[in-house]
Design a protein around this motif. Structure first.
Motif, PDB file in Angstrom:
ATOM      1  N   THR A  74       0.746  -1.175  -0.005  1.00 28.68           N
ATOM      2  CA  THR A  74       0.120   0.068  -0.364  1.00 28.68           C
ATOM      3  C   THR A  74       1.322   0.708  -0.230  1.00 28.68           C
ATOM      4  OG1 THR A  74      -0.495  -0.519   2.589  1.00 28.68           O
ATOM      5  CG2 THR A  74      -1.582  -1.009   1.241  1.00 28.68           C
ATOM      6  N   HIS A  78      -0.800   3.194  -6.652  1.00 28.56           N
ATOM      7  CA  HIS A  78      -1.810   2.600  -7.403  1.00 28.56           C
ATOM      8  C   HIS A  78      -2.873   2.222  -5.859  1.00 28.56           C
ATOM      9  CE1 HIS A  78       0.293  -0.729  -5.833  1.00 28.56           C
ATOM     10  NE2 HIS A  78      -1.101  -1.821  -6.335  1.00 28.56           N
ATOM     11  N   ILE A  79      -2.559   2.525  -5.483  1.00 27.75           N
ATOM     12  CA  ILE A  79      -3.169   2.161  -4.441  1.00 27.75           C
ATOM     13  C   ILE A  79      -4.151   3.441  -3.730  1.00 27.75           C
ATOM     14  CG2 ILE A  79      -3.624   1.109  -1.799  1.00 27.75           C
ATOM     15  CD1 ILE A  79      -3.113  -0.182  -3.847  1.00 27.75           C
ATOM     16  N   GLN A  80      -5.723   3.761  -3.848  1.00 32.80           N
ATOM     17  CA  GLN A  80      -6.281   4.525  -3.990  1.00 32.80           C
ATOM     18  C   GLN A  80      -6.962   4.600  -2.495  1.00 32.80           C
ATOM     19  OE1 GLN A  80      -6.477   6.367  -7.006  1.00 32.80           O
ATOM     20  NE2 GLN A  80      -5.126   5.163  -7.059  1.00 32.80           N
ATOM     21  N   TYR A  81      -7.260   4.021  -1.731  1.00 31.47           N
ATOM     22  CA  TYR A  81      -7.256   4.015  -0.426  1.00 31.47           C
ATOM     23  C   TYR A  81      -6.724   3.723   0.779  1.00 31.47           C
ATOM     24  CZ  TYR A  81     -12.211   2.968  -2.997  1.00 31.47           C
ATOM     25  OH  TYR A  81     -12.608   3.185  -3.724  1.00 31.47           O
ATOM     26  N   TYR A 201      -8.212  -3.777 -12.116  1.00 34.37           N
ATOM     27  CA  TYR A 201      -8.472  -3.183 -11.989  1.00 34.37           C
ATOM     28  C   TYR A 201      -8.643  -2.831  -9.929  1.00 34.37           C
ATOM     29  CZ  TYR A 201      -8.924  -0.834 -16.709  1.00 34.37           C
ATOM     30  OH  TYR A 201      -8.845  -0.545 -18.007  1.00 34.37           O
ATOM     31  N   SER A 203     -10.449  -2.034  -6.315  1.00 32.36           N
ATOM     32  CA  SER A 203     -11.350  -0.859  -6.502  1.00 32.36           C
ATOM     33  C   SER A 203     -11.567   0.688  -6.689  1.00 32.36           C
ATOM     34  CB  SER A 203     -10.980  -0.832  -5.051  1.00 32.36           C
ATOM     35  OG  SER A 203     -10.536  -2.561  -4.048  1.00 32.36           O
ATOM     36  N   ALA A 205      -9.367   1.553  -9.929  1.00 31.64           N
ATOM     37  CA  ALA A 205      -8.271   2.027 -10.312  1.00 31.64           C
ATOM     38  C   ALA A 205      -8.243   2.545 -11.977  1.00 31.64           C
ATOM     39  CB  ALA A 205      -6.750   1.418 -10.617  1.00 31.64           C
ATOM     40  N   SER A 206      -7.854   3.348 -12.177  1.00 28.98           N
ATOM     41  CA  SER A 206      -7.631   4.600 -13.842  1.00 28.98           C
ATOM     42  C   SER A 206      -6.988   4.151 -14.287  1.00 28.98           C
ATOM     43  CB  SER A 206      -7.833   6.196 -12.806  1.00 28.98           C
ATOM     44  OG  SER A 206      -6.131   6.233 -12.163  1.00 28.98           O
ATOM     45  N   THR A 209      -3.173   4.162 -12.916  1.00 30.47           N
ATOM     46  CA  THR A 209      -3.322   3.797 -11.962  1.00 30.47           C
ATOM     47  C   THR A 209      -2.611   1.904 -11.758  1.00 30.47           C
ATOM     48  OG1 THR A 209      -5.025   3.688 -10.855  1.00 30.47           O
ATOM     49  CG2 THR A 209      -3.970   4.593  -9.957  1.00 30.47           C
ATOM     50  N   TYR A 210      -3.523   1.943 -13.034  1.00 35.91           N
ATOM     51  CA  TYR A 210      -3.227   0.722 -13.106  1.00 35.91           C
ATOM     52  C   TYR A 210      -2.492   0.032 -13.932  1.00 35.91           C
ATOM     53  CZ  TYR A 210      -5.420  -3.567 -16.407  1.00 35.91           C
ATOM     54  OH  TYR A 210      -5.270  -4.853 -16.456  1.00 35.91           O
ATOM     55  N   LYS A 213      -0.041  -0.323 -10.947  1.00 36.12           N
ATOM     56  CA  LYS A 213      -0.148  -1.575 -10.297  1.00 36.12           C
ATOM     57  C   LYS A 213       0.545  -2.473 -11.084  1.00 36.12           C
ATOM     58  CE  LYS A 213      -4.068  -3.839  -8.294  1.00 36.12           C
ATOM     59  NZ  LYS A 213      -5.375  -4.749  -8.338  1.00 36.12           N
TER      60      LYS A 213
END
Length: 353
Positions: A74, A78-81, A201, A203, A205-206, A209-210, A213
């Motif tokens: 994390t 790329h981790i969105q949360y 993708y 949770s 991902a755009s 960010t993909y 990742k």
């Protein structure tokens, strides 16, 4: 014949040779007053359950286990949360406010929440943790050998306890921010597939960010390439504590003659890892749904789970074991039906043509 008589008939078919048991299962199914072949996938599921048990049980008595853990990956962009969601949502599951809590409560399925590595000093639910989260696998191995062994053994012991408690079907779920990344890395290492075929993708991902990742997975695989000489090494180097617990649990289920239901992508990767360790585990696994994650099909294929064995197609990607519990309820329904539907002999008093 009375309904209770049929249950007795089913349960009296006790431990036999596999061939003899299979013949008894076929005889039971063919005697029911259904159109032959009208419920083929459910007949296969019924057969798989009974063959795993080594007999035809009176009924299904399930329990659902969720393994929660945090992942050092994390740290990557790329981790969105925030990682803290793992902790807060696991508390939510424990207190009954999550989707899986509602599913289990409505279906009267016991729910076990096991902390195998949440990044908090105090455990949430059953304490099986060896550390407060894994390391960032782009910089170092996800976990030490000692941490790996601790979680592996604790998970196997948990399965033994469920068998001793009288449960005969286990379903699995997981919770952990970043675990689609660890799962994709493990799947690529196991199969040799490039990240383009294993990374999804997650949770939401755009595209950017993909892309990141996929690159994160690629870097992790390159860093640990020489060290990943076994499925266990793969888990330790690029996996998560949830994947370790799930893989160990599935192999323990096989040892205990307990069939189990997997959920989505993360549990499918755990099954693939268990299969790489001992292919016999495939005979005890029941897929529930076709996750929309990119690597789901590859994970199931690697673990020798044919497409027709996947009952639910609902584009799910929630985790927690939500699809697994829905599958358990369907299995309970069909199992009850096959052991309680009257036979054709009970309808026709004369010999059938």
């Amino acid at each position: 014949m009375k309904e209770t008589d049929q249950t007795t008939t089913a349960s009296t078919i006790q431990q036999k040779t596999p061939d003899a048991l299979h013949a008894d299962i076929e005889a039971l199914l063919s005697s029911r007053c259904t159109i032959p072949g009208s419920l083929p996938q459910w007949e296969r599921a019924f057969t798989k359950l009974c063959m795993a048990w080594g007999r035809i049980e009176d009924s299904i008595n399930p329990v659902h286990i969720v393994y929660s853990a945090d992942n050092g990956i994390t740290e990557e962009p790329h981790i969105q949360y925030p990682q803290s969601i793992t902790y807060h949502h696991t508390v939510n599951m424990l207190h009954g406010g999550a989707t899986i809590s509602a599913f289990c409560r409505f279906n009267t399925i016991p729910l076990i929440i096991a902390d195998v590595g949440i990044n908090q000093p105090e455990p949430v639910g059953l304490n099986l943790k060896a550390a407060t989260g894994t390391k960032n696998f782009t910089k170092e191995p996800s976990m030490s050998k000692e941490e790996y062994t601790h979680v592996w053994n604790k998970a196997a012991q948990l399965i033994t306890h469920q068998k001793e408690a009288g449960y005969n079907l286990i379903s699995f779920g997981e919770m952990g921010i970043g675990n689609t990344t660890t799962s994709a890395a493990v799947l690529s290492a196991l199969t040799g597939l490039p990240p383009e075929e294993t990374v999804g993708y997650g949770s939401g991902a755009s595209e950017e960010t993909y892309r990141i990742k996929r690159d994160v997975v690629r870097r992790g695989l390159a860093l640990h390439h020489d060290a990943m000489t076994s499925p266990q090494d793969i888990l330790r180097c690029v996996g998560g504590f949830d994947l370790v617990a799930l893989t160990s649990s599935m192999l323990a289920c096989m040892e205990q003659q307990l069939p189990f239901v997997i959920d989505g992508f993360i549990t499918a990767v755990a099954l693939a890892t268990a299969y790489a360790i001992d292919p016999k585990v495939a005979d005890y696994a029941l897929p529930s749904h076709q996750s929309r994650e990119t690597g789901m099909t590859a994970a199931l294929a690697f673990a020798h789970q044919p497409p027709e064995s996947v009952m639910l197609h609902a584009s799910m990607a929630l985790g927690e074991g939500s699809g697994a519990v829905l599958m358990v309820q369907l299995l309970k329904t069909i199992y009850y039906a096959f052991t309680h539907i009257i036979s054709l002999k009970d309808i026709f008093k004369e010999t059938l043509p």
